[in-house]
Structures are given as structure tokens and as C-alpha cells.
Enzyme design. Structure first.
Site, PDB file in Angstrom:
ATOM      1  N   THR A 171       0.891  -1.145   0.000  1.00 53.36           N
ATOM      2  CA  THR A 171       0.000   0.000   0.000  1.00 53.36           C
ATOM      3  C   THR A 171       0.927   1.192   0.000  1.00 53.36           C
ATOM      4  O   THR A 171       2.101   1.040   0.320  1.00 53.36           O
ATOM      5  CB  THR A 171      -0.839  -0.067   1.294  1.00 53.36           C
ATOM      6  OG1 THR A 171      -1.699  -1.181   1.222  1.00 53.36           O
ATOM      7  CG2 THR A 171      -1.639   1.177   1.552  1.00 53.36           C
ATOM      8  N   HIS A 224      -1.271  -6.417   6.094  1.00 58.08           N
ATOM      9  CA  HIS A 224      -2.411  -7.316   5.954  1.00 58.08           C
ATOM     10  C   HIS A 224      -3.684  -6.637   6.458  1.00 58.08           C
ATOM     11  O   HIS A 224      -3.982  -6.630   7.656  1.00 58.08           O
ATOM     12  CB  HIS A 224      -2.141  -8.616   6.720  1.00 58.08           C
ATOM     13  CG  HIS A 224      -3.183  -9.659   6.446  1.00 58.08           C
ATOM     14  ND1 HIS A 224      -4.123 -10.026   7.363  1.00 58.08           N
ATOM     15  CD2 HIS A 224      -3.455 -10.354   5.324  1.00 58.08           C
ATOM     16  CE1 HIS A 224      -4.927 -10.941   6.826  1.00 58.08           C
ATOM     17  NE2 HIS A 224      -4.532 -11.152   5.591  1.00 58.08           N
TER      18      HIS A 224
HETATM   19  N1  GLY Z   1      -3.474  -2.903   3.514  1.00 57.22           N
HETATM   20  C1  GLY Z   1      -3.892  -3.137   2.222  1.00 57.22           C
HETATM   21  C2  GLY Z   1      -4.759  -4.277   2.057  1.00 57.22           C
HETATM   22  O1  GLY Z   1      -4.846  -5.181   2.833  1.00 57.22           O
HETATM   23  O2  GLY Z   1      -5.429  -4.323   1.084  1.00 57.22           O
END
Ligand code: GLY
Ligand code: GLY
Length: 313
Positions: A171, A224
Site C-alpha cells: 500500500t 495485511h
Molecule cells: N493494507 C492493504 C490491504 O490489505 O489491502
């Protein structure tokens, strides 16, 4: 107030071959965002600009270069928050636009809502004059290869992220404190490689992916997402600061707690209202960079902090 801007280019089990581009990308974005602050610009403009640069960077999982869902498509999430007013905007499962972060800002500034999803978000983008790209234009060869590898590994295709798919979580995000003492945070993502169609992430959720409050600080998270949501990570970090923790400890302790409890990894960048920095990740790597005065600091490995003087062109 001395302005400061920090960015991240995503946490995860980043492949060695991707490391140089990830470092290069965060340095460029951090310098561009900082320049806005140095010229008296707002934290909001600075974080949006930095994230737009990262969305354009193919080595980042956001905008062009986003990972793919199980049907081989790009579905993106983004959020932005203004710490001076707590105004916030976000989009989720948006398709075929270059800069989801700018659409999130328009949701914040031109609608009575915080979060627009899917076709509604794309309809709003069209109404705002944001060009719709041809389907597939955000897909890169790397993203196609990553989905192929993910599917080849077998197992449950709905088992997103986690140990079988660690390299493709990522991200981008930015947090800034401007010379007026205002904070802003922004985050944008393509999500997780091999995610279910319609899966929404922490990055679209204020309090998980993004938070800013001039009275405490600002945070952008990565990693995550399905775990980050469960601990309301961005807000939890700021609560620690509010309770007296310094930004580094505040950041790392939420990450450690999440990883211990949920067995998945993440990262976060934090700036307190006094301009102190927190950088933490429980993942193997996370690219990050920040500029303060004429020095840029950056790293990608645990405990790594490099610095360089910035020569203004
Ligand atoms: N943090 C980005 C996702 O899990 O999509
Ligand atoms: N809490 C329900 C709604 O926002 O519509």
C-alpha cells in the site's frame, strides 16, 4: 512550526529485486511532498501529491501497478483525512482511474459522505470530470505474474494474504505536518494479490488505514488489511500517543500486538502533533522516507535508517 512529511511504499515480504525501486520511489514522493510544505502549502495538499506520485509508480501496489483480484482485475481503495477538522473521504473497489487518492479527497470535499464504493464511486468520479481509463490500463506484467504465481501455489483461493502470499501485500501512504501545525494523512492501495472480487480493505477505512487529528497526530498503515481492520490500527496508535506514549513506541506496540494475536504482519508511519516520527513494521520489509529541513531519511530493512542531504534543484 517546522514542517515534516513521511511516506511509505508498503510493508511485506518484498522481493530483493523490488528493493531499489521501492526506495527510489519513496524518496521521490517524500521530497515532492515536503517541497509543498516548505513553500507554505498545506499538509492535505502535500500528502495528496506524495500519494499521487506513488500511485503513478509501477513498483508500488496502488494506482498503476496495483495487484489483481481473483478475476485478474484491479480494484482500488484510498482514504484521506484532514486533522484540523476531522474531515475525511474514502473510496473502495474503484476501477480504472489513475488517482484514487484524489477521488477520496473529492468525496471529502464535495459530498456529505465519508466512503463511496464500487460503481457509485466510479459514477462520482465521472461526474467530477475524472477520466475513466480503458479497462486493464492499470495492470502491469508484474501484477499478472504475481496472480499467476498465487494461483499456481494452490490451496484455497479465498485464503488471501498470509504466509502463502506474503510478497504481494502493499500500500502507499503519507502523513504530513505543515507549518501551520495542521496534520493530514493519506493512503492508497490495490489491496491484496488474489483477493476475492469485491473485497474491501483497511485502506478505505478511516481509523484503520488512515487517521489524522491535529490534537494528537497522523497515521497511515500498510500490510495485511484484514488484520489491520481488527485492531483499528491507525486510531489505536494515536490513542497510545494520547495516553502518553512516544510515536515510535505507540506505533510498534500496536503492530506487535496485532502480529502476536492475528499472526499476520503490517507497518505504519506516524507523526505526532509536535513533529515526532514513528516508523514501524512487523513485516520483513517496508520502504519509507521522510524529509525534515534539508535531510531525507529512508530505509526498507528492520533497523535500517539512511540519510542524505537534499540538494534543491
Ligand atoms: N493494507 C492493504 C490491504 O490489505 O489491502
Ligand atoms: N450508521 C448507518 C449509516 O450511516 O447509514
Amino acid at each position: 512550526m517546522e514542517p515534516i512529511l513521511i511516506v511509505h511504499g508498503g510493508a511485506g515480504d518484498i522481493k530483493d529485486s523490488r528493493v531499489p525501486d521501492k526506495i527510489k520511489g519513496v524518496k521521490i514522493a517524500a521530497k515532492a511532498g515536503y517541497k509543498i510544505l516548505k513553500n507554505g502549502g498545506t499538509a492535505l495538499d502535500a500528502v495528496e501529491t506524495a500519494v499521487r506520485i506513488l500511485e503513478d509508480d509501477e513498483s508500488m501496489n496502488a494506482g498503476r501497478g496495483s495487484v489483481l483480484n481473483l478475476d485478474g482485475e484491479v480494484e482500488m481503495d484510498a482514504s484521506i483525512m484532514d486533522g484540523s477538522t476531522l474531515a475525511a473521504g474514502a473510496v473502495t473497489i474503484v476501477r480504472d482511474i489513475a488517482h484514487p487518492i484524489s477521488l477520496a479527497r473529492l468525496v471529502m470535499e464535495r459530498t456529505p459522505h465519508v466512503l463511496l464504493a464500487g460503481p457509485g464511486a466510479n459514477k462520482f468520479a465521472e461526474e467530477q470530470g475524472i477520466p475513466r481509463l480503458l479497462p486493464g490500463s492499470l495492470i502491469t506484467p508484474f501484477a499478472k505474474e504475481a496472480l499467476k504465481e498465487f494461483k499456481k501455489k494452490g490451496g484455497s483461493l479465498t485464503e488471501i494474504g498470509g504466509k502463502d502470499n506474503p510478497g504481494d501485500v502493499g500500500t502507499v501512504g503519507a502523513v504530513a505536518l505543515d507549518s501551520q501545525g495542521h496534520l493530514a494523512a493519506a493512503t492508497s492501495t490495490g489491496g491484496i494479490n488474489g483477493k476475492m472480487v469485491g473485497r474491501s480493505s483497511d485502506t478505505s477505512l478511516i481509523g484503520s488505514g488512515t487517521y489524522a487529528d491535529d490534537e494528537i497526530g497522523g497515521v497511515s498503515t500498510t500490510g495485511h488489511g484484514d488484520s489491520i481492520i481488527k485492531v483499528c490500527m491507525a486510531y489505536a496508535i494515536l490513542k497510545n500517543i494520547e495516553n502518553g506514549s512516544d510515536p515510535q513506541k505507540a506505533t510498534q506496540s500496536v503492530l506487535d500486538k496485532m502480529s502476536a494475536k492475528l499472526n499476520n504482519t503490517a507497518g505504519a508511519i506516524t507523526i505526532s502533533k509536535t513533529g515526532e516520527i514513528g516508523v514501524g513494521f512487523s513485516s520483513k520489509r517496508m520502504s519509507w522516507a521522510y524529509q525534515k529541513a534539508d535531510t531525507i531519511y529512508f530505509g526498507i530493512e528492520q533497523e535500517e535508517v539512511q540519510s542524505e542531504k537534499v540538494i534543491d534543484e
